[in-house]
Design an enzyme around this catalytic site. Structure first.
Site, PDB file in Angstrom:
ATOM      1  N   GLY A   1      56.000  69.389  53.507  1.00 15.29           N
ATOM      2  CA  GLY A   1      57.182  70.190  53.805  1.00 15.29           C
ATOM      3  C   GLY A   1      58.159  69.341  54.606  1.00 15.29           C
TER       4      GLY A   1
ATOM      5  N   LYS B   1      57.548  82.680  69.681  1.00 13.91           N
ATOM      6  CA  LYS B   1      57.380  82.449  68.237  1.00 13.91           C
ATOM      7  C   LYS B   1      57.552  83.762  67.516  1.00 13.91           C
ATOM      8  CE  LYS B   1      56.236  78.832  65.668  1.00 13.91           C
ATOM      9  NZ  LYS B   1      56.312  77.399  66.022  1.00 13.91           N
TER      10      LYS B   1
ATOM     11  N   GLY C   1      50.340  67.885  53.640  1.00 14.71           N
ATOM     12  CA  GLY C   1      51.435  68.852  53.824  1.00 14.71           C
ATOM     13  C   GLY C   1      52.756  68.130  53.640  1.00 14.71           C
TER      14      GLY C   1
ATOM     15  N   GLY D   1      56.212  66.747  56.978  1.00 17.24           N
ATOM     16  CA  GLY D   1      55.436  65.772  56.223  1.00 17.24           C
ATOM     17  C   GLY D   1      56.315  64.825  55.421  1.00 17.24           C
TER      18      GLY D   1
HETATM   19  N1  GLU Z   1      59.153  75.355  64.758  1.00 17.49           N
HETATM   20  C1  GLU Z   1      59.259  74.129  65.490  1.00 17.49           C
HETATM   21  C2  GLU Z   1      58.028  73.922  66.358  1.00 17.49           C
HETATM   22  O1  GLU Z   1      56.975  74.449  66.114  1.00 17.49           O
HETATM   23  C3  GLU Z   1      60.564  74.031  66.258  1.00 17.49           C
HETATM   24  C4  GLU Z   1      60.782  75.104  67.255  1.00 17.49           C
HETATM   25  C5  GLU Z   1      62.207  75.119  67.829  1.00 17.49           C
HETATM   26  O2  GLU Z   1      62.983  74.238  67.505  1.00 17.49           O
HETATM   27  O3  GLU Z   1      62.460  76.024  68.616  1.00 17.49           O
HETATM   28  O4  GLU Z   1      58.060  73.137  67.260  1.00 17.49           O
END
Ligand code: GLU
Length: 437
Positions: free
Chosen positions: A241, A127, A239, A244
């Site tokens: 976004g 992340k 939420g 949501g």
């Molecule tokens: N941000 C999204 C999640 O929390 C997608 C992550 C991705 O596609 O790598 O799952």
């Protein structure tokens, strides 16, 4: 119990086996570590395996300058965390948020590790993020921020090492700028370095609504398993976004849910007769918020969580359901489209009260599943139709849901712990096979 090295985190000191209890409600990384602990104990994993699973494999925190439109320079703080890559390249989104800290990124990276494992795709967890308020930035400032971020992390990411994607307040346009910057540095086309791209630049059909679609599929399977008919079931979406809003649209389209409430960072709205997705999405697009939507009454962000509805979809940020409000939640099913919305204590309260929780890293795994499909298509440079993506997503989500459900029944544990048992075992096996532990 393993020995922990004293570790300083975002404003929280903890060491040995002692946690600061209040931090367990507010620090998502401590919550993630505690959730893991329960699974490790049941699976009887050894200390080295636990220690590897408890910490990121690597992390990169940096400051970087961005030229603002008025000619001044502002320094931003960025992060990219590789949590675990035993099953494949680190994978996970990038958040642009004022409250981003190293610990939130670590927690989200841990949850990505369990997420890619629960849907059984050959990826690990990672992340990233930048502490910033994207609403205060102009489009050109946002572009320079995105490109500046990639210049710093270029050595840390790659199609075979770590693959970013969108998350809170990042979107396909930001992915496009980032892809372009990375390809300039690499001097070749490498579309698989980032997912959630616009379709014209190698994005996948079906990626836009994939997180919500996956969640709605787990909700459909839940209803079947519990013998419930969700046609007309009242639903609150906390939420509004990407997840949501599409949760509203697809919940109504696929399951016939009646969405009666929605909220965003500015407040909430309620209409017992139901809210039309098309109208509300258009209102939000035009005004920037769901607030003041015609025909609906105003409610607060706290009230929306406690409404008398059948389904609650937390679809914003972590830490909204805690011991303060868990015993006032009236929903029968909580479909966690957000990452980490529920604290540890709240989890136990909800379980004791018989609330059925579809845990975050199962419920919202549709996004990363289609990100994996996107990478697959990038790798062989041939693209699938939307219906092919939908079919493959459905197969992954249904299999994962029933795997977790079977585990919950067999081990007599709640769904979140069951999901942990499935995922942690898979990651531990990969680490053992690699000879790490
Ligand atoms: N941000 C999204 C999640 O929390 C997608 C992550 C991705 O596609 O790598 O799952």
């Amino acid at each position: 119990m393993i020995n922990m090295t004293p570790y300083s985190t975002a404003g929280v000191e903890f060491s040995g086996n002692g946690y600061r209890e209040e931090a367990l409600e507010t620090n998502p990384f401590l919550i993630a570590q505690r959730q893991l602990e329960e699974a490790v104990e049941i699976l009887e994993l050894d200390d080295a395996t636990h220690e590897m699973l408890r910490w990121p494999k690597g992390e990169f925190k940096f400051a970087f300058p961005v030229k603002m439109d008025d000619g001044s320079t502002r320094v931003f703080h960025g992060y990219r965390v590789h949590y675990n890559d035993a099953r494949g390249p680190a994978k996970g989104g990038l958040r642009f948020h004022v409250k981003e800290t190293l610990d939130t990124v670590r927690a989200l990276a841990a949850w990505m590790t369990w997420k890619t494992a629960v849907v059984d795709i050959p990826l690990g967890g990672g992340k990233g993020g930048v502490t910033c308020n994207p609403k205060e930035l102009t489009r050109s400032e946002l572009e320079r921020l995105s490109r500046g971020y990639i210049r710093r992390v270029a050595d840390f990411i790659g199609p075979h090492s770590d693959v970013p994607a969108p998350d809170v307040y990042t979107n396909p346009q930001i992915m496009a700028w980032m892809l372009d910057e990375y390809e300039v540095i690499a001097r070749q086309h490498l579309p698989g370095v980032i997912t959630g791209k616009p379709i014209a630049l190698g994005g996948s059909q079906g990626r836009g609504d994939a997180t919500a679609r996956g969640g709605i599929l787990t909700l459909r399977e839940t209803a079947k398993a519990l013998g419930m008919d969700l046609q007309g079931a009242t639903t609150a979406v906390q939420g509004y976004g990407n997840a949501g809003s599409y949760g509203h649209k697809l919940g109504a389209e696929i399951l016939g849910l009646k969405i009666v409430a929605a909220s965003d960072s500015r407040g909430g709205i309620y209409n017992p007769h139901g809210l039309e997705h098309k109208d509300l999405a258009e209102w939000k697009r035009r005004t920037g918020s769901v607030v003041n939507f015609p025909g609906a009454e105003a409610i607060t962000n706290e009230e929306i969580l406690e409404l008398d509805v059948t389904i609650l979809m937390p679809a914003a940020l972590e830490g909204v359901i805690t011991h303060h409000n868990a015993d006032r939640i009236q929903a029968k099913i909580i479909a966690e489209l957000a990452n980490g919305p529920t604290s540890l204590e709240a989890d136990h309260i909800l379980h004791d009260r018989g609330v059925y929780v579809i845990p975050d890293f199962l419920c919202n795994a549709g996004g990363v599943t289609v990100s994996y499909f996107e990478q697959t298509q990038n790798a062989y440079n041939y693209y699938w139709s939307e219906s092919e993506v939908h079919q493959r997503l459905e197969a992954k989500m249904v299999t994962a849901y029933h795997c977790v459900r079977a585990m919950a029944e067999r081990m007599k544990v709640h769904n979140r712990l069951a999901a942990y048992l499935v995922s942690v075992q898979r990651v531990a096996t990969a680490m053992q096979l690699r000879g790490w532990v």
